[in-house]
Design a protein around this motif. Structure first.
Motif, PDB file in Angstrom:
ATOM      1  N   ALA A   1       0.760  -1.160  -0.102  1.00 46.86           N
ATOM      2  CA  ALA A   1      -0.103  -0.091   0.163  1.00 46.86           C
ATOM      3  C   ALA A   1       0.892   1.361  -0.058  1.00 46.86           C
ATOM      4  CB  ALA A   1      -1.070  -0.212   1.301  1.00 46.86           C
ATOM      5  N   LEU A   2       2.037   1.177   0.512  1.00 44.28           N
ATOM      6  CA  LEU A   2       2.924   2.562   0.760  1.00 44.28           C
ATOM      7  C   LEU A   2       3.380   2.736  -0.841  1.00 44.28           C
ATOM      8  CD1 LEU A   2       5.026   1.612   4.017  1.00 44.28           C
ATOM      9  CD2 LEU A   2       3.157   3.533   3.658  1.00 44.28           C
ATOM     10  N   GLY A   3       3.332   1.609  -1.832  1.00 48.27           N
ATOM     11  CA  GLY A   3       3.746   1.895  -3.044  1.00 48.27           C
ATOM     12  C   GLY A   3       3.026   3.076  -3.814  1.00 48.27           C
ATOM     13  N   VAL A   4       1.676   3.281  -3.441  1.00 50.64           N
ATOM     14  CA  VAL A   4       0.902   4.191  -4.002  1.00 50.64           C
ATOM     15  C   VAL A   4       1.440   5.661  -3.622  1.00 50.64           C
ATOM     16  CG1 VAL A   4      -1.357   5.108  -4.062  1.00 50.64           C
ATOM     17  CG2 VAL A   4      -1.172   2.573  -3.787  1.00 50.64           C
ATOM     18  N   PRO A   5       1.398   6.169  -2.407  1.00 54.97           N
ATOM     19  CA  PRO A   5       2.017   7.356  -2.388  1.00 54.97           C
ATOM     20  C   PRO A   5       3.507   7.651  -2.808  1.00 54.97           C
ATOM     21  CG  PRO A   5       1.747   6.459  -0.145  1.00 54.97           C
ATOM     22  CD  PRO A   5       1.194   5.397  -1.120  1.00 54.97           C
TER      23      PRO A   5
ATOM     24  N   PRO B   1       6.408  -5.912 -11.000  1.00 54.04           N
ATOM     25  CA  PRO B   1       7.273  -4.960 -11.137  1.00 54.04           C
ATOM     26  C   PRO B   1       6.870  -3.985 -12.330  1.00 54.04           C
ATOM     27  CG  PRO B   1       8.478  -6.854 -10.190  1.00 54.04           C
ATOM     28  CD  PRO B   1       7.135  -7.369 -10.658  1.00 54.04           C
ATOM     29  N   VAL B   2       6.412  -4.595 -13.284  1.00 54.06           N
ATOM     30  CA  VAL B   2       6.139  -3.453 -14.560  1.00 54.06           C
ATOM     31  C   VAL B   2       5.228  -2.721 -14.327  1.00 54.06           C
ATOM     32  CG1 VAL B   2       4.687  -4.957 -15.975  1.00 54.06           C
ATOM     33  CG2 VAL B   2       6.744  -3.695 -17.005  1.00 54.06           C
ATOM     34  N   TYR B   3       4.354  -2.770 -13.250  1.00 51.56           N
ATOM     35  CA  TYR B   3       2.891  -1.998 -13.470  1.00 51.56           C
ATOM     36  C   TYR B   3       3.182  -0.705 -12.877  1.00 51.56           C
ATOM     37  CZ  TYR B   3      -0.313  -5.908 -13.927  1.00 51.56           C
ATOM     38  OH  TYR B   3      -0.759  -6.881 -14.712  1.00 51.56           O
ATOM     39  N   PRO B   4       4.145  -0.209 -12.079  1.00 56.73           N
ATOM     40  CA  PRO B   4       4.295   1.146 -11.815  1.00 56.73           C
ATOM     41  C   PRO B   4       4.880   1.778 -13.186  1.00 56.73           C
ATOM     42  CG  PRO B   4       5.341  -0.210  -9.946  1.00 56.73           C
ATOM     43  CD  PRO B   4       4.930  -1.182 -11.165  1.00 56.73           C
ATOM     44  N   PHE B   5       5.705   1.147 -13.982  1.00 57.83           N
ATOM     45  CA  PHE B   5       6.000   1.995 -15.187  1.00 57.83           C
ATOM     46  C   PHE B   5       4.825   1.996 -16.077  1.00 57.83           C
ATOM     47  CE2 PHE B   5       9.791  -0.485 -13.926  1.00 57.83           C
ATOM     48  CZ  PHE B   5      10.758   0.380 -13.600  1.00 57.83           C
ATOM     49  N   LEU B   6       3.877   1.243 -16.229  1.00 55.13           N
ATOM     50  CA  LEU B   6       2.874   1.330 -17.025  1.00 55.13           C
ATOM     51  C   LEU B   6       1.704   2.470 -16.347  1.00 55.13           C
ATOM     52  CD1 LEU B   6       1.979  -2.342 -17.734  1.00 55.13           C
ATOM     53  CD2 LEU B   6       3.565  -0.694 -18.896  1.00 55.13           C
ATOM     54  N   ALA B   7       1.712   2.377 -14.935  1.00 54.62           N
ATOM     55  CA  ALA B   7       1.031   3.385 -14.518  1.00 54.62           C
ATOM     56  C   ALA B   7       1.427   4.932 -14.787  1.00 54.62           C
ATOM     57  CB  ALA B   7       0.964   3.169 -12.859  1.00 54.62           C
ATOM     58  N   LEU B   8       2.710   4.947 -14.946  1.00 54.09           N
ATOM     59  CA  LEU B   8       3.274   6.244 -15.090  1.00 54.09           C
ATOM     60  C   LEU B   8       2.835   6.636 -16.505  1.00 54.09           C
ATOM     61  CD1 LEU B   8       6.909   5.959 -13.369  1.00 54.09           C
ATOM     62  CD2 LEU B   8       5.089   7.493 -12.656  1.00 54.09           C
ATOM     63  N   ALA B   9       3.061   5.754 -17.352  1.00 54.33           N
ATOM     64  CA  ALA B   9       2.916   6.196 -18.828  1.00 54.33           C
ATOM     65  C   ALA B   9       1.224   6.319 -18.980  1.00 54.33           C
ATOM     66  CB  ALA B   9       2.873   4.868 -19.763  1.00 54.33           C
TER      67      ALA B   9
ATOM     68  N   CYS C   1      17.864   0.838   0.231  1.00 56.51           N
ATOM     69  CA  CYS C   1      16.781   0.130  -0.453  1.00 56.51           C
ATOM     70  C   CYS C   1      17.322  -1.156  -1.282  1.00 56.51           C
ATOM     71  CB  CYS C   1      16.286   1.135  -1.602  1.00 56.51           C
ATOM     72  SG  CYS C   1      15.219   2.501  -0.931  1.00 56.51           S
ATOM     73  N   LEU C   2      18.573  -0.982  -2.083  1.00 62.23           N
ATOM     74  CA  LEU C   2      18.998  -2.096  -2.360  1.00 62.23           C
ATOM     75  C   LEU C   2      19.285  -3.328  -1.629  1.00 62.23           C
ATOM     76  CD1 LEU C   2      21.756  -0.659  -4.818  1.00 62.23           C
ATOM     77  CD2 LEU C   2      19.754  -1.678  -5.715  1.00 62.23           C
ATOM     78  N   GLY C   3      19.653  -2.957  -0.403  1.00 65.92           N
ATOM     79  CA  GLY C   3      19.802  -3.989   0.741  1.00 65.92           C
ATOM     80  C   GLY C   3      18.629  -4.680   1.146  1.00 65.92           C
ATOM     81  N   LEU C   4      17.317  -3.679   1.215  1.00 69.40           N
ATOM     82  CA  LEU C   4      16.025  -4.265   1.497  1.00 69.40           C
ATOM     83  C   LEU C   4      15.689  -5.164   0.331  1.00 69.40           C
ATOM     84  CD1 LEU C   4      14.622  -1.082   2.842  1.00 69.40           C
ATOM     85  CD2 LEU C   4      14.983  -3.174   4.116  1.00 69.40           C
ATOM     86  N   ILE C   5      15.778  -4.975  -0.811  1.00 70.66           N
ATOM     87  CA  ILE C   5      15.418  -5.746  -1.943  1.00 70.66           C
ATOM     88  C   ILE C   5      16.123  -7.054  -1.953  1.00 70.66           C
ATOM     89  CG2 ILE C   5      15.509  -5.924  -4.615  1.00 70.66           C
ATOM     90  CD1 ILE C   5      15.120  -2.847  -4.868  1.00 70.66           C
ATOM     91  N   ILE C   6      17.329  -7.227  -1.546  1.00 74.24           N
ATOM     92  CA  ILE C   6      18.059  -8.191  -1.409  1.00 74.24           C
ATOM     93  C   ILE C   6      17.512  -9.289  -0.305  1.00 74.24           C
ATOM     94  CG2 ILE C   6      20.310  -9.386  -1.031  1.00 74.24           C
ATOM     95  CD1 ILE C   6      21.735  -6.882  -2.216  1.00 74.24           C
ATOM     96  N   LEU C   7      17.188  -8.653   0.724  1.00 72.64           N
ATOM     97  CA  LEU C   7      16.696  -9.295   2.160  1.00 72.64           C
ATOM     98  C   LEU C   7      15.296  -9.765   1.643  1.00 72.64           C
ATOM     99  CD1 LEU C   7      18.179  -7.524   5.096  1.00 72.64           C
ATOM    100  CD2 LEU C   7      18.673  -9.751   4.206  1.00 72.64           C
ATOM    101  N   THR C   8      14.744  -9.139   0.705  1.00 72.26           N
ATOM    102  CA  THR C   8      13.340  -9.610   0.467  1.00 72.26           C
ATOM    103  C   THR C   8      13.081 -10.831  -0.747  1.00 72.26           C
ATOM    104  OG1 THR C   8      12.502  -7.293   0.999  1.00 72.26           O
ATOM    105  CG2 THR C   8      11.081  -8.810  -0.397  1.00 72.26           C
ATOM    106  N   LYS C   9      13.945 -10.275  -1.883  1.00 68.12           N
ATOM    107  CA  LYS C   9      13.657 -11.220  -2.859  1.00 68.12           C
ATOM    108  C   LYS C   9      15.000 -11.563  -3.748  1.00 68.12           C
ATOM    109  CE  LYS C   9      10.219 -12.592  -6.353  1.00 68.12           C
ATOM    110  NZ  LYS C   9       9.242 -12.060  -7.377  1.00 68.12           N
TER     111      LYS C   9
ATOM    112  N   ILE D   1       8.424  -3.941  -4.977  1.00 69.35           N
ATOM    113  CA  ILE D   1       8.122  -2.938  -5.816  1.00 69.35           C
ATOM    114  C   ILE D   1       8.411  -1.746  -4.681  1.00 69.35           C
ATOM    115  CG2 ILE D   1       6.335  -1.994  -7.022  1.00 69.35           C
ATOM    116  CD1 ILE D   1       5.265  -4.595  -7.768  1.00 69.35           C
ATOM    117  N   SER D   2       7.829  -1.533  -3.733  1.00 70.81           N
ATOM    118  CA  SER D   2       7.764  -0.533  -2.708  1.00 70.81           C
ATOM    119  C   SER D   2       9.238  -0.099  -2.533  1.00 70.81           C
ATOM    120  CB  SER D   2       6.937  -0.825  -1.681  1.00 70.81           C
ATOM    121  OG  SER D   2       5.583  -0.848  -1.958  1.00 70.81           O
ATOM    122  N   PHE D   3      10.083  -1.118  -2.258  1.00 72.02           N
ATOM    123  CA  PHE D   3      11.343  -0.781  -2.075  1.00 72.02           C
ATOM    124  C   PHE D   3      12.140  -0.235  -3.327  1.00 72.02           C
ATOM    125  CE2 PHE D   3      11.333  -4.183   1.320  1.00 72.02           C
ATOM    126  CZ  PHE D   3      10.851  -3.619   2.294  1.00 72.02           C
ATOM    127  N   PHE D   4      11.744  -0.411  -4.434  1.00 69.18           N
ATOM    128  CA  PHE D   4      12.491   0.070  -5.687  1.00 69.18           C
ATOM    129  C   PHE D   4      11.874   1.087  -5.832  1.00 69.18           C
ATOM    130  CE2 PHE D   4      12.283   0.026 -10.339  1.00 69.18           C
ATOM    131  CZ  PHE D   4      13.586   0.085 -10.628  1.00 69.18           C
TER     132      PHE D   4
END
Length: 522
Positions: A108-112, A329-337, A181-189, A155-158
């Motif tokens: 949900a934090l990804g929206v703001p 992870p492609v959805y944020p880019f599509l949303a921007l477009a 953020c890179l460290g959080l992504i590594i520890l997540t996926k 996605i939110s960390f990215f």
């Protein structure tokens, strides 16, 4: 109609809202959508049940450094999600809601966060707002983000990483956040950081921010931010040796690039079909958005959209192993477009009246069909959902025909209400219908069998959710193995066909439910 009010207020130049109020509004409506009735459905196989099992063992044993599943080392994924779930178990007990809570909140934090990224990339507020609202009302983003899975968190960390990159143009201290953020992504996926990191690096080059690469803040952030992840990986390697490297890196990462794992294959256009299946109505505006991105490819937002979409979608399309959630992870880019396209429509018109009217009318007709179907299935919440879908898409189609830009807030509001109703029903995880209901069978086991007992089943495959709810290890086995295990006085969970194939002389039937019988030797 909250979404309508947001957009209308935003476009009235006489009203100036502080940035914090927009962020707070987006956060509130996002959390409502991601958290309502979060625990109203059982955990899904495979990932949800697996992560819940691992988190529960962390919660019970206090073994945070070397996670286990059913007492065996869990080497498949990094532990951040399981750590967060275990913390929620300490606070709220072991249940579906606490299992899904960390992933839902972080998604949900990804929206703001997308709004903040868009605000810096577009250097305008309106397209950023539209992009955030599009992301908010995308069915795959909401549904998948509510599950106890890794993609929404990643996605939110990215997005936070992109925000730090963009903000660092004004204040180099924000470059510190890139490394964390890179460290959080590594520890997540894990290894997905290579792909997302490559996108961020190429974007940095395309945006002509080479000076940032010389910033000590960036490299100190990378060093400090990645230190916990590196330390965890070293600890696993020292503890498990080459087994950890083979399972975590080769089997879970590199093998999926070059070969099909567990039969999860598909054509090159697999993810395009996923976008077509679940992307409407917003896909109507995607071609125009991507065209705008190409026209403005030398601007920050255009290069970000094109690089992110092409590199990420191209990479996963060429992978041999294909799973629906890889596309997330492609959805944020599509949303921007799409947000950029909607902003142009709002400000300058330029309607494609015929095409949009036809497609929205088709969606409205599909809503009517849903009303009939859900009426026959006696699902009142989904009937109301279908009615709202029909009404909102019909109004939007009518407004488009009149060349009225207010069709945009109508679609936002309609989709938000449709998704809220879907999430409040028990149908938002439709994969649960692919196999038998797990909870009644698990209750039969839990009442009659001691926790941790090995049970063998005639069902075609093991189900982590069944293991979680029964608190036992239920392993799929062939009929010859079942016969052998019965003679060894093991517990068997048999369907009706297996019951007829086994000699049950001298066996004790403990109970039966939903077509399964639990037996053991006298």
């Amino acid at each position: 109609m909250y979404s309508i009010n947001i957009v209308k207020l935003f476009t009235k130049r006489a009203i100036v809202f502080p940035e914090k109020e927009w962020l707070f509004s987006l956060l509130v409506i996002s959390l409502v959508l991601w958290l309502i009735f979060l625990g109203n459905s059982p955990l899904r196989d495979w990932d949800e049940g697996t992560y819940a099992l691992v988190a529960r063992e962390i919660y019970r044993t206090g073994n945070w450094l070397y996670p286990t599943i059913q007492g065996e080392p869990f080497l498949l994924k990094p532990p951040l999600m399981q750590w967060l779930i275990a913390c929620c178990y300490h606070l709220g007990g072991v249940q579906e809601f606490t299992t899904r809570l960390p992933g839902a909140v972080l998604t949900a934090l990804g929206v703001p966060l997308l709004y903040l990224v868009g605000r810096l990339a577009f250097q305008q507020s309106l397209p950023a707002l539209f992009a955030a609202l599009v992301y908010l009302t995308m069915l795959p983003v909401v549904r998948h983000g509510r599950l106890a899975m890794l993609d929404g968190m990643t996605i939110s960390f990215f997005l936070l990483l992109l925000f730090c990159l963009l903000k660092a143009r004004q204040n180099r201290k924000y470059a510190l956040g890139v490394g964390f953020c890179l460290g959080l992504i590594i520890l997540t996926k894990g290894m997905i950081v290579l792909l997302l990191g490559a996108i961020a690096c190429l974007f940095l080059l395309a945006d002509r921010q080479l000076a940032l690469l010389k910033s000590p803040y960036l490299w100190v952030g990378i060093l400090l931010g990645n230190a916990p992840a590196i330390a965890w990986y070293i600890a696993q390697w020292q503890h498990y040796g080459n087994t950890f490297l083979e399972v975590h890196f080769q089997a879970q990462a590199f093998d999926r690039l070059v070969q099909t794992v567990e039969g999860n294959s598909g054509p090159v256009w697999y993810y395009l079909l996923e976008l077509l299946k679940y992307g409407f109505p917003w896909l109507l505006f995607l071609p125009g958005g991507l065209y705008l991105a190409w026209k403005e490819r030398y601007h920050t937002w255009g290069s970000l959209v094109l690089l992110g979409t092409i590199i990420y979608l191209g990479t996963i399309s060429l992978m041999r192993t294909k799973l629906p959630w890889y596309v997330m992870p492609v959805y944020p880019f599509l949303a921007l477009a799409i947000g950029a396209r909607l902003s142009k429509i709002w400000q300058h018109g330029n309607f494609r009246v015929r095409t949009w009217t036809i497609f929205l009318t088709i969606i409205a007709v599909a809503g009517l069909g849903g009303c009939v179907y859900f009426y026959l299935k006696k699902q009142p919440v989904l009937i109301v959902m279908s009615i709202i879908l029909t009404i909102s898409m019909s109004i939007a189609a009518w407004l488009i025909k009149k060349r009225d830009r207010n069709f945009i807030p109508v679609i936002f509001a309609g989709m938000y209400l449709v998704l809220a109703l879907l999430m409040s029903s028990q149908s938002w995880i439709w994969e649960l219908k692919e196999a038998f209901p797990v909870k009644p069978v698990a209750d039969l086991i839990r009442v009659n069998v001691s926790p941790g007992t090995q049970i063998y089943t005639s069902f075609a495959y093991g189900r982590p959710s069944l293991d979680f709810y029964s608190d036992c290890k239920v392993t799929a086995a062939t009929v010859p193995i079942l016969k052998k295990m019965l003679s060894n006085k093991s517990y068997l969970l048999l369907d009706n066909i297996a019951l007829q194939q086994l000699n049950l002389t001298g066996s004790k039937v403990i109970g039966a439910v939903n077509g399964f019988t639990l037996i053991t030797k006298n």
